[in-house]
Design a protein around this motif. Structure first.
Motif, PDB file in Angstrom:
ATOM      1  N   UNK A   1       0.807  -1.225   0.000  1.00 17.97           N
ATOM      2  CA  UNK A   1       0.000   0.000   0.000  1.00 17.97           C
ATOM      3  C   UNK A   1       0.836   1.269   0.000  1.00 17.97           C
ATOM      4  N   UNK A   2       2.111   1.181   0.439  1.00 19.51           N
ATOM      5  CA  UNK A   2       2.940   2.382   0.508  1.00 19.51           C
ATOM      6  C   UNK A   2       3.771   2.613  -0.750  1.00 19.51           C
ATOM      7  N   UNK A   3       3.626   1.761  -1.749  1.00 19.31           N
ATOM      8  CA  UNK A   3       4.426   1.917  -2.971  1.00 19.31           C
ATOM      9  C   UNK A   3       4.082   3.206  -3.719  1.00 19.31           C
ATOM     10  N   UNK A   4       2.796   3.578  -3.883  1.00 21.20           N
ATOM     11  CA  UNK A   4       2.518   4.878  -4.517  1.00 21.20           C
ATOM     12  C   UNK A   4       3.111   6.047  -3.728  1.00 21.20           C
ATOM     13  N   UNK A   5       3.042   5.978  -2.387  1.00 18.26           N
ATOM     14  CA  UNK A   5       3.610   7.054  -1.565  1.00 18.26           C
ATOM     15  C   UNK A   5       5.123   7.117  -1.737  1.00 18.26           C
ATOM     16  N   UNK A   6       5.770   5.955  -1.847  1.00 20.24           N
ATOM     17  CA  UNK A   6       7.220   5.934  -2.054  1.00 20.24           C
ATOM     18  C   UNK A   6       7.589   6.586  -3.380  1.00 20.24           C
ATOM     19  N   UNK A   7       6.783   6.341  -4.408  1.00 22.39           N
ATOM     20  CA  UNK A   7       7.030   6.954  -5.713  1.00 22.39           C
ATOM     21  C   UNK A   7       6.854   8.467  -5.636  1.00 22.39           C
TER      22      UNK A   7
ATOM     23  N   UNK B   1      17.253   9.769 -17.618  1.00 21.58           N
ATOM     24  CA  UNK B   1      16.551   8.734 -18.377  1.00 21.58           C
ATOM     25  C   UNK B   1      17.210   7.377 -18.166  1.00 21.58           C
ATOM     26  N   UNK B   2      18.530   7.359 -18.146  1.00 21.45           N
ATOM     27  CA  UNK B   2      19.249   6.106 -17.876  1.00 21.45           C
ATOM     28  C   UNK B   2      18.919   5.602 -16.475  1.00 21.45           C
ATOM     29  N   UNK B   3      18.862   6.526 -15.510  1.00 22.62           N
ATOM     30  CA  UNK B   3      18.487   6.139 -14.148  1.00 22.62           C
ATOM     31  C   UNK B   3      17.073   5.590 -14.091  1.00 22.62           C
ATOM     32  N   UNK B   4      16.167   6.198 -14.858  1.00 25.13           N
ATOM     33  CA  UNK B   4      14.782   5.731 -14.898  1.00 25.13           C
ATOM     34  C   UNK B   4      14.705   4.318 -15.465  1.00 25.13           C
ATOM     35  N   UNK B   5      15.457   4.050 -16.533  1.00 26.97           N
ATOM     36  CA  UNK B   5      15.464   2.712 -17.132  1.00 26.97           C
ATOM     37  C   UNK B   5      15.921   1.674 -16.111  1.00 26.97           C
ATOM     38  N   UNK B   6      17.024   1.962 -15.407  1.00 27.26           N
ATOM     39  CA  UNK B   6      17.543   1.012 -14.416  1.00 27.26           C
ATOM     40  C   UNK B   6      16.555   0.808 -13.271  1.00 27.26           C
ATOM     41  N   UNK B   7      15.918   1.904 -12.826  1.00 25.30           N
ATOM     42  CA  UNK B   7      14.952   1.798 -11.732  1.00 25.30           C
ATOM     43  C   UNK B   7      13.734   0.986 -12.139  1.00 25.30           C
ATOM     44  N   UNK B   8      13.269   1.151 -13.375  1.00 26.33           N
ATOM     45  CA  UNK B   8      12.126   0.377 -13.858  1.00 26.33           C
ATOM     46  C   UNK B   8      12.471  -1.106 -13.984  1.00 26.33           C
ATOM     47  N   UNK B   9      13.690  -1.399 -14.435  1.00 26.24           N
ATOM     48  CA  UNK B   9      14.129  -2.800 -14.493  1.00 26.24           C
ATOM     49  C   UNK B   9      14.156  -3.402 -13.093  1.00 26.24           C
ATOM     50  N   UNK B  10      14.700  -2.635 -12.119  1.00 23.20           N
ATOM     51  CA  UNK B  10      14.749  -3.113 -10.737  1.00 23.20           C
ATOM     52  C   UNK B  10      13.341  -3.357 -10.195  1.00 23.20           C
TER      53      UNK B  10
ATOM     54  N   UNK C   1       7.187  10.276  -2.938  1.00 25.85           N
ATOM     55  CA  UNK C   1       8.314  10.786  -2.152  1.00 25.85           C
ATOM     56  C   UNK C   1       9.536  10.956  -3.041  1.00 25.85           C
ATOM     57  N   UNK C   2       9.797   9.961  -3.888  1.00 25.06           N
ATOM     58  CA  UNK C   2      10.925  10.068  -4.814  1.00 25.06           C
ATOM     59  C   UNK C   2      10.769  11.253  -5.744  1.00 25.06           C
ATOM     60  N   UNK C   3       9.554  11.481  -6.229  1.00 24.77           N
ATOM     61  CA  UNK C   3       9.302  12.622  -7.108  1.00 24.77           C
ATOM     62  C   UNK C   3       9.596  13.933  -6.386  1.00 24.77           C
ATOM     63  N   UNK C   4       9.153  14.044  -5.129  1.00 24.97           N
ATOM     64  CA  UNK C   4       9.403  15.260  -4.361  1.00 24.97           C
ATOM     65  C   UNK C   4      10.900  15.479  -4.155  1.00 24.97           C
ATOM     66  N   UNK C   5      11.630  14.412  -3.870  1.00 24.34           N
ATOM     67  CA  UNK C   5      13.084  14.531  -3.692  1.00 24.34           C
ATOM     68  C   UNK C   5      13.753  14.952  -4.996  1.00 24.34           C
ATOM     69  N   UNK C   6      13.335  14.359  -6.102  1.00 24.91           N
ATOM     70  CA  UNK C   6      13.911  14.732  -7.396  1.00 24.91           C
ATOM     71  C   UNK C   6      13.609  16.166  -7.757  1.00 24.91           C
TER      72      UNK C   6
ATOM     73  N   UNK D   1       9.558  -1.086  -3.238  1.00 19.62           N
ATOM     74  CA  UNK D   1       9.375   0.254  -2.686  1.00 19.62           C
ATOM     75  C   UNK D   1      10.634   1.090  -2.886  1.00 19.62           C
ATOM     76  N   UNK D   2      11.795   0.489  -2.669  1.00 22.47           N
ATOM     77  CA  UNK D   2      13.063   1.211  -2.859  1.00 22.47           C
ATOM     78  C   UNK D   2      13.248   1.603  -4.320  1.00 22.47           C
ATOM     79  N   UNK D   3      12.937   0.683  -5.218  1.00 18.23           N
ATOM     80  CA  UNK D   3      13.042   1.003  -6.646  1.00 18.23           C
ATOM     81  C   UNK D   3      12.057   2.099  -7.021  1.00 18.23           C
ATOM     82  N   UNK D   4      10.883   2.110  -6.372  1.00 20.06           N
ATOM     83  CA  UNK D   4       9.858   3.109  -6.681  1.00 20.06           C
ATOM     84  C   UNK D   4      10.309   4.516  -6.313  1.00 20.06           C
ATOM     85  N   UNK D   5      11.083   4.643  -5.239  1.00 23.33           N
ATOM     86  CA  UNK D   5      11.626   5.957  -4.874  1.00 23.33           C
ATOM     87  C   UNK D   5      12.507   6.489  -5.999  1.00 23.33           C
ATOM     88  N   UNK D   6      13.350   5.624  -6.561  1.00 24.04           N
ATOM     89  CA  UNK D   6      14.251   6.036  -7.646  1.00 24.04           C
ATOM     90  C   UNK D   6      13.453   6.317  -8.918  1.00 24.04           C
TER      91      UNK D   6
END
Length: 388
Positions: free
Chosen positions: A48-54, A82-91, A56-61, A102-107
């Motif tokens: 349930x906290x995965x959307x919030x983690x995403x 974009x390269x970071x986004x690709x790696x995070x989506x793969x993770x 949070x990552x957006x706010x940090x970025x 959840x950790x990948x969602x922050x990135x």
């Protein structure tokens, strides 16, 4: 149309698509939570906290990465993110547990702020006489990404599983990154700053430009009402007399595509008549939308109200961006950071206030809150116009 005009139009449409697909990554996970919970063998609480983690990552970025656009080559910055986004989506696609997802969602959230580099970039590339139009078109693309991400994600997740959506996101990000590498020119920043000075300058921008402060407050009030509506719509539809599921609430997002048409039109009017002519109009359209929610809360009334509200919010958004991006060309990324962070905070307040209004007075409380916020934005815009 001249070759130059066609070139600007082609680049504008591409940047709009890039902004939309980049921003969509923040919202892919929302319809997939049930599939994720089933996949991991846990209850809904486990994911349930995965959307919030995403988010949070957006706010940090937004705060930590977007200001770098004023001191680094934006092209390089966008490609690295974009390269970071690709790696995070793969993770995320390969995540074996909710914690790692959840950790990948922050990135993912932090990397998806690519869209917030593209908006000031569009303002920089556009000739002054079409800046509002170009920014409006890019904002239309961003809005399309927000509204259609959940629809695409829900369809893919239902038929192919939640991991397939992340792998599709990888393919989209790679394609967009390759096209950005080809199409974007290199940028040489006007000034270079240390990271510490860059962060401190955000406060200086807030102090220096009252137009920026006014834009945050006026647009923030509209965005708070917008957030209050979407935070409570499913609660309204699930109860009597509707008894509809959350899937129907999601379909209302498609109606909000009216805002895509409003954004370029608002930009065109802002170019021709000045942004002051559309700020108040945006607030009035939003006010009309909440008026319909209050007096005619049927499915047709809600649908028309959503179209008016989204068109109003986008009209005002483009108008305010036309003002703030003209303040200091060398600080557009930091100005965008201040503006979007302010809207993020107003949106969080709106979601919380909407829930409180629902608990206190039901749908009439939510509609009353939205009417109050839209009216306040309209009056504030009138006062701001007299001060400029």
């Amino acid at each position: 149309m001249s070759d130059k005009g066609r070139g600007i139009r082609s680049l504008t449409l591409f940047l709009a698509a890039a902004a939309g697909f980049s921003n969509a990554n923040i919202y892919y996970n929302q319809p997939l939570l049930g599939h994720m919970a089933h996949s991991f063998g846990g209850g809904a609480n486990s994911v349930s906290f995965i959307p919030a983690a995403t988010q949070l990552g957006f706010a940090l970025g937004l705060v930590l990465l977007v200001p770098l656009g004023d001191t680094l080559d934006r092209r390089k910055l966008i490609l690295w993110q974009t390269a970071g986004l690709v790696l995070a989506l793969v993770a995320a696609a390969l995540a074996p547990s909710p914690l790692l997802l959840m950790m990948a969602s922050v990135v993912v959230g932090a990397s998806a702020t690519i869209a917030q580099h593209i908006i000031p970039l569009a303002a920089e590339l556009a000739p002054p006489e079409v800046r509002g139009r170009m920014v409006g078109t890019v904002m239309g693309g961003l809005l399309a990404g927000v509204l259609l991400a959940r629809t695409l994600s829900g369809l893919v997740g239902e038929h192919f599983g939640w991991r397939a959506m992340y792998f599709l996101g990888v393919a989209i990000a790679v394609a967009i990154g390759a096209m950005l590498a080809v199409k974007l020119p290199r940028f040489k920043p006007e000034k270079t700053y240390s990271y510490k000075r860059l962060m401190l300058s955000l406060v200086q921008l807030i102090r220096t430009y009252p137009q920026l402060r006014r834009a945050v407050v006026a647009q923030g009030a509209l965005f708070a009402g917008f957030s209050a509506f979407w935070a409570t719509l499913s609660l309204l539809l699930q109860g009597p007399p509707y008894h509809l599921g959350s899937d129907v609430a999601g379909l209302f997002g498609i109606i909000g595509l009216a805002g895509i048409l409003a954004a370029p039109l608002a930009g065109r009017i802002a170019d021709n008549r000045g942004p002051g002519s559309t700020r108040g109009l945006g607030a009035l359209l939003t006010l009309a939308g909440f008026g319909l929610f209050a007096v005619y809360p049927t499915i047709p009334g809600l649908g028309l109200g959503v179209a008016l509200m989204d068109a109003g919010v986008q009209t005002a958004m483009v108008s305010h961006q036309s003002v703030i991006f003209a303040l200091e060309p060398g600080a557009r990324s930091r100005i965008n950071t201040v503006y979007m962070t302010g809207l993020f905070l107003f949106g969080a307040f709106g979601s919380a206030a909407g829930s409180a209004a629902w608990n206190l007075a039901g749908w009439s409380g939510v509609a009353g809150l939205g009417l109050t916020l839209a009216a306040a934005s309209f009056l504030f815009s009138l006062l701001a116009g007299k001060q400029e």
